[in-house]
Design a protein around this motif. Structure first.
Motif, short mmCIF file in Angstrom:
data_model
loop_
_atom_site.label_atom_id
_atom_site.label_comp_id
_atom_site.label_asym_id
_atom_site.label_seq_id
_atom_site.Cartn_x
_atom_site.Cartn_y
_atom_site.Cartn_z
N VAL A 16 0.83 -1.20 0.00
CA VAL A 16 0.00 0.00 0.00
C VAL A 16 0.87 1.25 0.00
O VAL A 16 1.67 1.47 0.92
CB VAL A 16 -0.94 0.02 1.22
N GLN A 18 0.73 5.45 -0.18
CA GLN A 18 -0.08 6.67 -0.07
C GLN A 18 0.58 7.76 -0.90
O GLN A 18 1.80 7.97 -0.82
CB GLN A 18 -0.20 7.11 1.38
N ILE A 98 -1.38 -1.43 -4.17
CA ILE A 98 -2.49 -0.50 -3.95
C ILE A 98 -1.94 0.91 -3.79
O ILE A 98 -1.09 1.16 -2.93
CB ILE A 98 -3.28 -0.88 -2.69
N THR A 99 -2.41 1.83 -4.63
CA THR A 99 -2.08 3.24 -4.47
C THR A 99 -3.31 3.96 -3.96
O THR A 99 -4.40 3.84 -4.53
CB THR A 99 -1.64 3.86 -5.80
N VAL A 100 -3.14 4.70 -2.86
CA VAL A 100 -4.24 5.42 -2.24
C VAL A 100 -3.98 6.91 -2.39
O VAL A 100 -2.91 7.41 -2.01
CB VAL A 100 -4.37 5.06 -0.75
N ASP A 104 -9.40 7.76 -2.79
CA ASP A 104 -9.67 6.72 -3.78
C ASP A 104 -8.47 5.79 -3.86
O ASP A 104 -7.43 6.05 -3.24
CB ASP A 104 -9.94 7.37 -5.14
N ASN A 105 -8.60 4.72 -4.62
CA ASN A 105 -7.45 3.82 -4.76
C ASN A 105 -7.40 3.20 -6.14
O ASN A 105 -8.42 3.15 -6.86
CB ASN A 105 -7.45 2.74 -3.67
#
Length: 296
Positions: A16, A18, A98-100, A104-105
């Motif tokens: 993940v 951010q 996963i890019t947040v 949104d992602n």
């Protein structure tokens, strides 16, 4: 006695990142944070069931890489039996990148070892499924392994709960092998090849198998025969909804012996507790927390 739950499904490491926004093609962007989080719907449901006091066995696959070692160690700490989680030398463990950004992602899932779960693998766990009180299966593994799980569970007389995510159309003959399916409205429409805008109660009536339909902040609807019944959601301050659906499915399996209305109520309560905390597996409640929540 502890309930016995068998889970057939995926095991992933979630990567993940951010970021202030999503990068454009070819652009390098400075991120704001990064964390690795154990995931995969199979592993999530196994952990949730174990925390609710069940004796849990997981059927799946990992690579012989660093992520595989970390994922295996975490599942063992939660008390999940991994006798039927294969270690594969020629592939990596499954990952979800996963890019947040901005609430949104964007997600890229690489199934890797999860794609190597086969009907033969499921059959090799026949004794585990045979002694289970309920079997949980999702659709992050090959569909032929999902079908094998459904048919084996039916032949053994063990209730199989199919969580049809990610949703894909399935033959009615497959669905009929499940004791229950647990979609949201979009997933149910996809399963039936129907319009997602159609009234969800009509979709539930048309399904060839009893449906437990999750509706987020509205709670859940369930139907075995007759008209769908409603279980309202529990009011909580939501922090992170990740893993709430997996918690719901696990609790449904653990408490199914108490009857469907009670199991759905406890599943909604467990999912409500899960959204009050950050993280998927980290936020999953334990038995004493669920009991206290329901008592309060």
């Amino acid at each position: 006695m502890a309930r016995r739950i068998a889970v057939v499904g995926s095991i992933n490491m979630d990567l993940v990142t951010q970021a202030p926004r999503f990068p454009q093609p070819g652009e390098t962007l400075l991120g704001e944070g990064f964390v690795t989080v154990p995931g995969g719907k199979g592993a999530n449901q196994a952990v949730a069931a174990a925390r609710l006091g069940a004796e849990v066995a997981l059927v799946g696959a990992l690579g012989s890489d660093a992520f595989g070692e970390l994922l295996r160690a975490g599942l063992l700490r939660e008390g999940v039996n991994l006798d039927h989680v294969r270690r594969l030398d020629e592939v990596a463990s499954g990952t979800a990148s996963i890019t947040v950004a901005g609430g949104d992602n964007q997600i890229i899932v690489v199934p890797a070892a999860n794609a190597r779960v086969t009907p033969a693998h499921v059959e090799s766990a026949r004794q585990v499924l045979a002694r289970a009180d309920a079997v949980l299966v999702q659709m992050e593994i090959p569909l032929e392994a999902v079908e094998a799980t459904l048919r084996l569970g039916r032949s053994l007389g063990v209730p199989v709960i199919l969580n049809p995510a990610p949703a894909r159309p399935l033959p009615a003959g497959w669905l009929e092998q499940a004791r229950y399916v647990t979609p949201n409205q979009h997933e149910l429409a996809t399963l039936l090849g129907a319009d997602p805008a159609e009234d969800f109660r009509a979709l539930m009536r048309r399904a060839p198998v009893p449906v437990v339909l999750t509706r987020g902040h509205e709670g859940a609807w369930y139907r075995e025969q007759g008209e769908p019944a409603h279980q309202p959601a529990f009011e909580v301050q939501a922090v992170d909804s990740t893993g709430a659906g997996d918690t719901f499915n696990a609790a449904l399996g653990v408490f199914l012996h108490e009857g469907l209305p009670v199991a759905v109520r406890k599943a909604c309560a467990a999912a409500a507790l899960a959204v009050t905390r950050l993280g998927a597996q980290q936020g999953m409640p334990r038995t004493h927390e669920l009991d206290a929540f329901l008592a309060g």
